[in-house]
Design a protein around this motif. Structure first.
Motif, short mmCIF file in Angstrom:
data_model
loop_
_atom_site.label_atom_id
_atom_site.label_comp_id
_atom_site.label_asym_id
_atom_site.label_seq_id
_atom_site.Cartn_x
_atom_site.Cartn_y
_atom_site.Cartn_z
N THR A 1 0.85 -1.19 0.00
CA THR A 1 0.00 0.00 0.00
C THR A 1 0.89 1.24 0.00
O THR A 1 2.09 1.17 0.29
N MET A 2 0.28 2.37 -0.26
CA MET A 2 1.03 3.63 -0.24
C MET A 2 1.56 3.92 1.17
O MET A 2 2.65 4.47 1.31
N ASN A 3 0.82 3.53 2.20
CA ASN A 3 1.33 3.70 3.56
C ASN A 3 2.61 2.89 3.75
O ASN A 3 3.56 3.36 4.37
N GLU A 4 2.65 1.69 3.19
CA GLU A 4 3.85 0.86 3.29
C GLU A 4 4.99 1.42 2.45
O GLU A 4 6.15 1.40 2.86
N VAL A 5 4.67 1.94 1.28
CA VAL A 5 5.68 2.57 0.42
C VAL A 5 6.29 3.77 1.15
O VAL A 5 7.51 3.93 1.20
N ALA A 6 5.44 4.60 1.74
CA ALA A 6 5.92 5.78 2.48
C ALA A 6 6.85 5.36 3.61
O ALA A 6 7.90 5.96 3.82
N GLY A 7 6.48 4.31 4.33
CA GLY A 7 7.32 3.80 5.41
C GLY A 7 8.65 3.26 4.91
O GLY A 7 9.69 3.47 5.53
N ALA A 8 8.62 2.58 3.77
CA ALA A 8 9.85 2.02 3.21
C ALA A 8 10.81 3.13 2.78
O ALA A 8 12.03 3.02 2.99
N VAL A 9 10.27 4.19 2.21
CA VAL A 9 11.12 5.32 1.82
C VAL A 9 11.65 6.03 3.06
O VAL A 9 12.85 6.31 3.17
N PRO B 1 5.99 14.46 13.62
CA PRO B 1 4.85 13.65 14.08
C PRO B 1 3.62 13.73 13.18
O PRO B 1 2.50 13.86 13.65
N TYR B 2 3.83 13.68 11.88
CA TYR B 2 2.72 13.77 10.93
C TYR B 2 2.68 12.50 10.08
O TYR B 2 3.70 11.87 9.86
N PRO B 3 1.50 12.18 9.57
CA PRO B 3 1.43 11.05 8.64
C PRO B 3 2.19 11.38 7.35
O PRO B 3 2.43 12.55 7.04
N LYS B 4 2.57 10.34 6.64
CA LYS B 4 3.31 10.52 5.39
C LYS B 4 2.40 10.21 4.21
O LYS B 4 1.55 9.35 4.29
N VAL B 5 2.60 10.91 3.10
CA VAL B 5 1.82 10.66 1.90
C VAL B 5 2.76 10.50 0.71
O VAL B 5 3.80 11.13 0.66
N VAL B 6 2.35 9.63 -0.21
CA VAL B 6 3.10 9.40 -1.44
C VAL B 6 2.51 10.30 -2.52
O VAL B 6 1.29 10.35 -2.70
N ILE B 7 3.39 10.97 -3.23
CA ILE B 7 2.98 11.83 -4.35
C ILE B 7 3.61 11.25 -5.62
O ILE B 7 4.81 11.00 -5.68
N VAL C 1 -1.48 10.06 -3.53
CA VAL C 1 -2.09 8.75 -3.74
C VAL C 1 -2.66 8.27 -2.40
O VAL C 1 -1.97 8.34 -1.38
N PRO C 2 -3.92 7.81 -2.38
CA PRO C 2 -4.53 7.36 -1.12
C PRO C 2 -3.68 6.28 -0.43
O PRO C 2 -3.14 5.39 -1.09
N GLY C 3 -3.58 6.36 0.88
CA GLY C 3 -2.73 5.49 1.67
C GLY C 3 -3.07 4.01 1.59
O GLY C 3 -2.21 3.16 1.73
N ASP C 4 -4.34 3.69 1.30
CA ASP C 4 -4.73 2.29 1.23
C ASP C 4 -4.67 1.72 -0.18
O ASP C 4 -4.93 0.54 -0.40
N THR D 1 -2.91 0.20 -3.46
CA THR D 1 -1.69 -0.58 -3.68
C THR D 1 -0.90 -0.01 -4.85
O THR D 1 -1.42 0.77 -5.65
N VAL D 2 0.33 -0.46 -4.94
CA VAL D 2 1.21 -0.06 -6.05
C VAL D 2 0.55 -0.47 -7.37
O VAL D 2 0.54 0.30 -8.33
N ALA D 3 -0.01 -1.68 -7.43
CA ALA D 3 -0.67 -2.15 -8.65
C ALA D 3 -1.87 -1.27 -9.00
O ALA D 3 -2.05 -0.88 -10.15
N GLU D 4 -2.70 -0.95 -8.01
CA GLU D 4 -3.88 -0.12 -8.25
C GLU D 4 -3.50 1.28 -8.72
O GLU D 4 -4.21 1.89 -9.53
N ALA D 5 -2.38 1.79 -8.22
CA ALA D 5 -1.92 3.12 -8.60
C ALA D 5 -1.28 3.13 -9.98
O ALA D 5 -1.08 4.18 -10.58
N GLY D 6 -0.95 1.95 -10.49
CA GLY D 6 -0.36 1.85 -11.82
C GLY D 6 1.10 2.22 -11.89
O GLY D 6 1.60 2.61 -12.94
N PHE D 7 1.81 2.10 -10.78
CA PHE D 7 3.24 2.42 -10.77
C PHE D 7 4.01 1.43 -11.63
O PHE D 7 3.75 0.22 -11.59
N ALA D 8 4.98 1.93 -12.36
CA ALA D 8 5.86 1.10 -13.18
C ALA D 8 7.25 1.11 -12.56
O ALA D 8 7.60 2.04 -11.82
N PRO D 9 8.06 0.09 -12.85
CA PRO D 9 9.43 0.09 -12.33
C PRO D 9 10.15 1.39 -12.69
O PRO D 9 10.03 1.90 -13.80
#
Length: 96
Positions: free
Chosen positions: A35-43, A56-62, A68-71, A73-81
């Motif tokens: 999920t985007m929440n997991e991607v944000a955490g990994a970064v 102390p704020y939540p993170k968001v993926v742009i 991109v909504p936190g819930d 997934t990478v597949a749903e967002a259409g991200f490519a390598p």
């Protein structure tokens, strides 16, 4: 999304990422099931508290200028390598 795509095993999708005010772009391996929440955490894991002060704020993926909504997934967002993402702190709920 087809059921064939949803039933497939997660695939590796390396992303180019920059975290907040960091000056170093990093390559972060995620999967199509993350999920985007997991991607944000990994970064953030590679940068936050090291080169960028933790906040102390939540993170968001742009991606391509959109939050991109936190819930989603990478597949749903259409991200490519090797797509580029930015992870920012979402301070929209912070007191002014």
């Amino acid at each position: 999304m087809s059921s064939e795509t949803m039933d497939a095993a997660p695939q590796l999708v390396p992303l180019n990422a920059i975290f907040s005010t960091d000056f170093v772009e990093i390559l972060v391996p995620v999967t199509t099931a993350n999920t985007m929440n997991e991607v944000a955490g990994a970064v953030a894991e590679h940068v936050e508290g090291k080169r960028v002060r933790a906040q102390p704020y939540p993170k968001v993926v742009i991606h391509k200028g959109r939050k991109v909504p936190g819930d989603m997934t990478v597949a749903e967002a259409g991200f490519a390598p090797l797509d580029h993402v930015t992870v920012e702190y979402d301070t929209s709920g912070a007191p002014s």
